[in-house]
Write a protein that holds these residues in place. Structure first.
Motif, PDB file in Angstrom:
ATOM      1  N   GLN A 176       0.917  -1.226   0.040  1.00  0.00           N
ATOM      2  CA  GLN A 176      -0.018  -0.116   0.165  1.00  0.00           C
ATOM      3  C   GLN A 176       0.927   1.391   0.029  1.00  0.00           C
ATOM      4  O   GLN A 176       0.223   2.214  -0.558  1.00  0.00           O
ATOM      5  CB  GLN A 176      -0.870   0.067   1.425  1.00  0.00           C
ATOM      6  CG  GLN A 176      -1.855  -1.139   1.496  1.00  0.00           C
ATOM      7  CD  GLN A 176      -2.631  -1.338   0.182  1.00  0.00           C
ATOM      8  OE1 GLN A 176      -3.325  -0.560  -0.607  1.00  0.00           O
ATOM      9  NE2 GLN A 176      -2.653  -2.587  -0.559  1.00  0.00           N
ATOM     10  N   PHE A 177       2.088   1.186   0.497  1.00  0.00           N
ATOM     11  CA  PHE A 177       2.830   2.107   0.558  1.00  0.00           C
ATOM     12  C   PHE A 177       4.108   2.309  -0.626  1.00  0.00           C
ATOM     13  O   PHE A 177       4.250   3.590  -1.127  1.00  0.00           O
ATOM     14  CB  PHE A 177       3.821   2.315   1.876  1.00  0.00           C
ATOM     15  CG  PHE A 177       3.001   2.400   3.084  1.00  0.00           C
ATOM     16  CD1 PHE A 177       2.903   3.787   3.622  1.00  0.00           C
ATOM     17  CD2 PHE A 177       2.827   1.234   3.777  1.00  0.00           C
ATOM     18  CE1 PHE A 177       2.009   3.995   4.710  1.00  0.00           C
ATOM     19  CE2 PHE A 177       2.018   1.415   4.920  1.00  0.00           C
ATOM     20  CZ  PHE A 177       1.701   2.696   5.547  1.00  0.00           C
ATOM     21  N   HIS A 178       4.479   1.144  -1.277  1.00  0.00           N
ATOM     22  CA  HIS A 178       5.563   1.071  -2.052  1.00  0.00           C
ATOM     23  C   HIS A 178       4.984   0.518  -3.241  1.00  0.00           C
ATOM     24  O   HIS A 178       5.856   0.394  -4.187  1.00  0.00           O
ATOM     25  CB  HIS A 178       6.659   0.478  -1.500  1.00  0.00           C
ATOM     26  CG  HIS A 178       7.234   1.067  -0.360  1.00  0.00           C
ATOM     27  ND1 HIS A 178       7.340   2.449  -0.073  1.00  0.00           N
ATOM     28  CD2 HIS A 178       7.651   0.543   0.808  1.00  0.00           C
ATOM     29  CE1 HIS A 178       7.752   2.518   1.213  1.00  0.00           C
ATOM     30  NE2 HIS A 178       7.933   1.551   1.543  1.00  0.00           N
ATOM     31  N   GLY A 179       3.898   0.282  -3.704  1.00  0.00           N
ATOM     32  CA  GLY A 179       3.507  -0.702  -4.906  1.00  0.00           C
ATOM     33  C   GLY A 179       4.234  -1.886  -5.093  1.00  0.00           C
ATOM     34  O   GLY A 179       3.196  -3.090  -4.783  1.00  0.00           O
ATOM     35  N   ARG A 180       5.485  -2.062  -5.166  1.00  0.00           N
ATOM     36  CA  ARG A 180       6.157  -3.506  -5.137  1.00  0.00           C
ATOM     37  C   ARG A 180       7.245  -3.569  -4.355  1.00  0.00           C
ATOM     38  O   ARG A 180       8.435  -3.456  -4.860  1.00  0.00           O
ATOM     39  CB  ARG A 180       6.241  -3.948  -6.648  1.00  0.00           C
ATOM     40  CG  ARG A 180       5.357  -4.122  -7.604  1.00  0.00           C
ATOM     41  CD  ARG A 180       5.505  -4.626  -8.892  1.00  0.00           C
ATOM     42  NE  ARG A 180       6.679  -4.144  -9.565  1.00  0.00           N
ATOM     43  CZ  ARG A 180       7.482  -4.549 -10.571  1.00  0.00           C
ATOM     44  NH1 ARG A 180       6.839  -5.391 -11.237  1.00  0.00           N
ATOM     45  NH2 ARG A 180       8.454  -3.604 -10.935  1.00  0.00           N
TER      46      ARG A 180
END
Length: 180
Positions: free
Chosen positions: A50-54
């Motif tokens: 949710q914060f970084h994508g992957r």
């Protein structure tokens, strides 16, 4: 040392990983799930998406295991031995806050074109070699070997576009006063 946690957001110190692992660990304890650390790290990493994508998973693994590890996205993490440094009684690390802030997701997106290029794939191979050299340095207590690896990694990161002139100035000033 008193630290205002708001000043560390976006500083690249794993605050989102700490939050994610903390939530998963609290739920694990509250519901008495008895999840192994590997599952807590993996679930924390899914939450960190949710914060970084992957995210790679390294931040949540370090937070979960709370020790020095070798991390592989494919193989998870393995704790490593850290020997006493040959040159003294403790490892001489200093953390310098540059005051610069940027979300990890932004930095990952900025670096993605580089790491998806031929130069970037070569850099990843170099990072792997550096990591093994640093692991060996930590194991045998060779501070200069660890420092050399950190310097080599800093150069590779600079090439990826994830550094800045401000960070370059801090690194140059630190080296000028004798920091390895």
């Amino acid at each position: 040392v008193a630290i205002n946690h708001h000043t560390l957001l976006g500083a690249g110190l794993g605050s989102s990983a700490s939050l994610c692992v903390g939530v998963i660990a609290a739920l694990n304890q509250f519901y008495n799930l008895q999840l192994p650390k590997s599952d807590i790290a993996q679930l924390g990493n899914r939450l960190e998406e949710q914060f970084h994508g992957r995210p790679s998973g390294i931040d949540t693994a370090v937070v979960t295991y709370q020790e020095v590890i070798v991390f592989s996205k494919d193989n998870g993490c393995t704790p490593i031995r850290v020997g006493a440094p040959v040159s003294g009684s403790h490892w001489p690390f200093v953390l310098i806050d540059s005051g610069l802030r940027c979300g990890t997701k932004v930095m990952v997106e900025r670096a993605r074109p580089f790491f998806e290029s031929i130069d970037g794939r070569y850099a990843i191979e170099q990072f792997d070699r550096i990591a093994e050299s640093v692991r060996l340095g930590l194991d045998i207590g060779d501070v200069t070997k660890v420092a050399a690896g950190m310097n080599d990694a800093a150069t590779l990161l600079e090439n990826s576009g994830t550094s800045s002139e401000g960070l370059r100035v801090i690194i140059d000033q630190a080296r000028a006063v004798g920091v390895l």
